[in-house]
Write an enzyme that holds these catalytic residues in place. Structure first.
Site, PDB file in Angstrom:
ATOM      1  N   LEU A 143      56.540  26.601  56.271  1.00 15.62           N
ATOM      2  CA  LEU A 143      57.093  27.707  55.475  1.00 15.62           C
ATOM      3  C   LEU A 143      57.351  28.943  56.342  1.00 15.62           C
ATOM      4  O   LEU A 143      56.514  29.306  57.177  1.00 15.62           O
ATOM      5  CB  LEU A 143      56.071  28.071  54.380  1.00 15.62           C
ATOM      6  CG  LEU A 143      56.436  29.259  53.493  1.00 15.62           C
ATOM      7  CD1 LEU A 143      57.460  28.848  52.432  1.00 15.62           C
ATOM      8  CD2 LEU A 143      55.189  29.819  52.806  1.00 15.62           C
TER       9      LEU A 143
ATOM     10  N   HIS B 299      45.645  46.716  44.231  1.00 18.41           N
ATOM     11  CA  HIS B 299      46.301  46.215  45.447  1.00 18.41           C
ATOM     12  C   HIS B 299      45.408  45.181  46.142  1.00 18.41           C
ATOM     13  O   HIS B 299      45.862  44.153  46.616  1.00 18.41           O
ATOM     14  CB  HIS B 299      46.596  47.364  46.411  1.00 18.41           C
ATOM     15  CG  HIS B 299      47.567  48.374  45.856  1.00 18.41           C
ATOM     16  ND1 HIS B 299      48.729  48.016  45.227  1.00 18.41           N
ATOM     17  CD2 HIS B 299      47.533  49.738  45.832  1.00 18.41           C
ATOM     18  CE1 HIS B 299      49.382  49.109  44.855  1.00 18.41           C
ATOM     19  NE2 HIS B 299      48.672  50.169  45.207  1.00 18.41           N
TER      20      HIS B 299
ATOM     21  N   ASP C  77      54.795  43.136  41.520  1.00 19.72           N
ATOM     22  CA  ASP C  77      54.591  44.420  40.826  1.00 19.72           C
ATOM     23  C   ASP C  77      53.488  44.314  39.778  1.00 19.72           C
ATOM     24  O   ASP C  77      53.277  43.252  39.192  1.00 19.72           O
ATOM     25  CB  ASP C  77      55.916  44.850  40.175  1.00 19.72           C
ATOM     26  CG  ASP C  77      55.902  46.315  39.769  1.00 19.72           C
ATOM     27  OD1 ASP C  77      55.103  47.096  40.346  1.00 19.72           O
ATOM     28  OD2 ASP C  77      56.688  46.687  38.875  1.00 19.72           O
TER      29      ASP C  77
END
Ligand code: IPE
Ligand code: IPE
Ligand code: MG
Length: 241
Positions: A123, A29, A12
């Protein structure tokens, strides 16, 4: 150091980062993509097995159409640019959320990225897009209700394991650590069920400025926690001996 097996992140603060620089939200963004890259790298380096990133919530559809569409374009671009590199790094990419709500081109790219990386053993990177924790629980309940209707299951048999097994992250252990950047201390409808016992770590750092040092700060916080799951501290210490 005690490394969390699964780290979840609410990324955020992109809009505020852009605004502070007199730029459009979209620039925030875009700048955030670099933090995603750094976070994936450091999580793998530190030995985290699962990383789950909140990229777009079910509530984010309420944003202005131009922001939603610029996010869509950014996802497409990021997929185009990053998937091969992730694949080379043995990362398995999975998407969670209501993907049927996404545009057909994006669904195709998501499915291709999942297929391309499906056999990787490093991962696991779960990206939550059009995801909401309540939606996830409701979807699980509907699937169980269908099984009851079909006579395969009795309503009295429904337990936590059966609900967990129908959630988006059914195959993944619950997050051990939740990181939220951007200064807010709320869950914003992220993995409501799965976060039941996660350690929470909030930072004021805005997502485009989140870096490896900040990630290590979160890991440090986690490693100092005693996880009691309802037991007393003495019981946990005794079990550790
Ligand atoms: C998070 O940053 C990214 C998404 C929700 C897609 P925000 O866009 O929410 O940034 P702020 O909270 O407005 O600063
Ligand atoms: C949460 O951030 C969703 C994502 C990071 C994708 P928001 O910025 O949408 O959360 P609220 O609306 O401030 O709670
Ligand atoms: Mg926000």
């Amino acid at each position: 150091m005690n490394v969390p097996r699964h780290v979840a992140v609410i990324m955020d603060g992109n809009g505020r980062w852009a605004r502070a620089r007199g730029k459009a939200r979209h620039a925030g963004h875009r700048a955030g993509v670099k933090s995603v890259r750094a976070t994936v790298e450091i999580a793998a380096e530190r030995g985290v097995d699962y990383l789950t990133l909140f990229a777009f919530s079910s509530e984010n559809w309420r944003r202005p159409e131009h922001e939603v569409s610029s996010l869509r374009n950014l996802f497409l671009e990021a997929l185009r640019r990053e998937v091969e590199e992730l694949h080379r790094n043995n990362v398995r990419l999975c998407f969670i959320g209501a993907r049927e709500q996404l545009n057909a081109g994006l669904i195709k790219k998501i499915e291709a990225a999942e297929a391309r990386t499906a056999d990787n053993t490093g991962l696991t990177l779960n990206v939550a897009v059009a995801y909401g924790g309540r939606w996830d629980i409701v979807s699980a309940c509907k699937k169980l209700a269908l099984r009851v209707e079909g006579g395969e299951l009795q309503s009295g048999d429904i337990d936590e394991q059966l609900i967990s097994a129908e959630l988006q992250l059914a195959q993944v252990p619950d997050p051990d650590l939740l990181i939220r950047t951007g200064g807010e201390q709320r869950v914003s409808n992220f993995l409501l069920w799965n976060l039941a016992y996660a350690e929470l770590w909030f930072t004021d750092v805005l997502w485009p400025e989140f870096d490896k040092e900040e990630f290590d700060r979160a890991l440090e916080h986690f490693s100092n926690k005693q996880r009691r799951y309802g037991h007393t501290g003495e019981q946990v210490e005794a079990a550790e001996c």
